[in-house]
Design an enzyme around this catalytic site. Structure first.
Site, PDB file in Angstrom:
ATOM      1  N   SER A   1      24.211  34.301  49.316  1.00 56.85           N
ATOM      2  CA  SER A   1      24.595  33.597  50.534  1.00 56.85           C
ATOM      3  C   SER A   1      23.365  33.349  51.386  1.00 56.85           C
ATOM      4  O   SER A   1      22.382  34.094  51.300  1.00 56.85           O
ATOM      5  CB  SER A   1      25.603  34.433  51.333  1.00 56.85           C
ATOM      6  OG  SER A   1      25.800  33.908  52.631  1.00 56.85           O
TER       7      SER A   1
ATOM      8  N   GLY B   1      35.823  37.315  40.314  1.00 57.89           N
ATOM      9  CA  GLY B   1      36.403  36.842  41.562  1.00 57.89           C
ATOM     10  C   GLY B   1      36.799  35.386  41.511  1.00 57.89           C
ATOM     11  O   GLY B   1      36.570  34.634  42.457  1.00 57.89           O
TER      12      GLY B   1
ATOM     13  N   GLY C   1      34.727  31.030  43.471  1.00 56.19           N
ATOM     14  CA  GLY C   1      34.876  31.442  42.077  1.00 56.19           C
ATOM     15  C   GLY C   1      35.812  30.538  41.313  1.00 56.19           C
ATOM     16  O   GLY C   1      35.540  30.151  40.166  1.00 56.19           O
TER      17      GLY C   1
ATOM     18  N   TYR D   1      27.649  42.565  55.221  1.00 59.73           N
ATOM     19  CA  TYR D   1      27.741  41.473  54.251  1.00 59.73           C
ATOM     20  C   TYR D   1      26.350  40.937  53.923  1.00 59.73           C
ATOM     21  O   TYR D   1      25.989  40.770  52.752  1.00 59.73           O
ATOM     22  CB  TYR D   1      28.616  40.362  54.822  1.00 59.73           C
ATOM     23  CG  TYR D   1      28.681  39.112  53.985  1.00 59.73           C
ATOM     24  CD1 TYR D   1      29.414  39.074  52.802  1.00 59.73           C
ATOM     25  CD2 TYR D   1      28.021  37.948  54.390  1.00 59.73           C
ATOM     26  CE1 TYR D   1      29.486  37.922  52.037  1.00 59.73           C
ATOM     27  CE2 TYR D   1      28.100  36.787  53.633  1.00 59.73           C
ATOM     28  CZ  TYR D   1      28.828  36.777  52.463  1.00 59.73           C
ATOM     29  OH  TYR D   1      28.891  35.625  51.702  1.00 59.73           O
TER      30      TYR D   1
END
Length: 265
Positions: free
Chosen positions: A141, A14, A20, A154
């Site tokens: 995250s 990514g 990224g 997510y």
């Protein structure tokens, strides 16, 4: 402190944009040969041009592959059979309400955010262990620790990243291969800008100001009270990829601006 990865091959999933791309740029500055991976050729090409603009002597390779699929992973393995550094950055997010998210979207998030890293780690870790050195980094995250109510799917996948990275670190104990996760908070990426574009139009704020306002309203525990810049997140990943981080493994390291209000993690 000199972060030197000359002679090492670094795969960043990514890496056509966002965090990224920031990590790929940072790794190129250390002398690593960086493999930029994205789903579309134009995105990979633009990313490589961006890196070269900042690092004129960068050693780069571009691979077009959808790493959310097994076929895409196989395409990457065929092009780059071995790597010394793997950064599992590929991820998607949105802010859809839990009650509107169908099974298909849960599956898409799991395939992209979790299984991509599992597949790549399973392949590249074997050679790393055999050679006695390697670095694997999962980009998780702060949402994997404090699951947000408006981004549950997510958050669940980012929690899974933490579980995989910690368990894999134990599996690779004594091999010279370290496995860690980093936990960014809200970061001023293309993705965040796209998510906030409508709100910025309505408020009349710049995207940067809207991002900072989003942090203050949606992540009020943030200590820095703003969205992080991509480079600020990338710096931590580059350090973890370097030989200097040899005693750090099995860790979840926060670069969240203090969003998660705990003494540990």
């Amino acid at each position: 402190m000199k972060l030197d990865l000359t002679g090492k091959v670094a795969v960043v999933s990514g890496s056509a944009s966002g965090i990224g791309l920031g990590i790929a740029t940072g790794l190129a500055k250390t002398g690593a040969t960086v493999v930029v991976v994205g789903r579309k050729q134009d995105g990979v090409t633009r990313a490589m041009e961006s890196i070269t603009a900042q690092v004129p002597d960068a050693a780069l390779r571009g691979v077009v592959a959808d790493l959310a699929t097994a076929d895409g992973a196989d395409a990457l393995f065929a092009a780059v059979p071995e790597a010394d550094v793997l950064v599992n950055n590929l991820g998607i997010f949105n802010d859809n309400d839990f009650f509107t998210v169908p099974d298909s979207e849960w599956t898409q998030f799991y395939s992209t955010n979790v299984l991509s890293g599992v597949r790549l780690s399973r392949h590249y870790a074997a050679t790393m262990a055999k050679q006695g050195w390697g670095r694997i980094i999962f980009v998780s995250s702060e949402s994997g620790v404090a699951i947000p109510g408006d981004m549950i799917n997510y958050g669940v996948t980012k929690a899974a990243n933490l579980a995989v990275s910690h368990g894999l670190a134990k599996r690779l104990a004594g091999t010279g291969v370290t496995v860690n996760a980093i936990l960014p908070g809200p970061t001023f990426t293309d993705g965040l800008q796209a998510m906030l574009a409508d709100a910025a139009k309505q408020s009349g704020r710049s995207l940067r100001d809207q991002a900072d306002e989003f942090v203050k309203s949606s992540r009020p525990s943030s200590i820095i009270q703003r969205a992080a810049d991509v480079e600020e997140v990338a710096n931590l990943a580059v350090y973890l990829a370097s030989p200097l981080s040899s005693a750090t493994t099995g860790a979840a390291l926060r670069v969240d601006g203090g969003v998660v209000d705990t003494l540990t993690m």
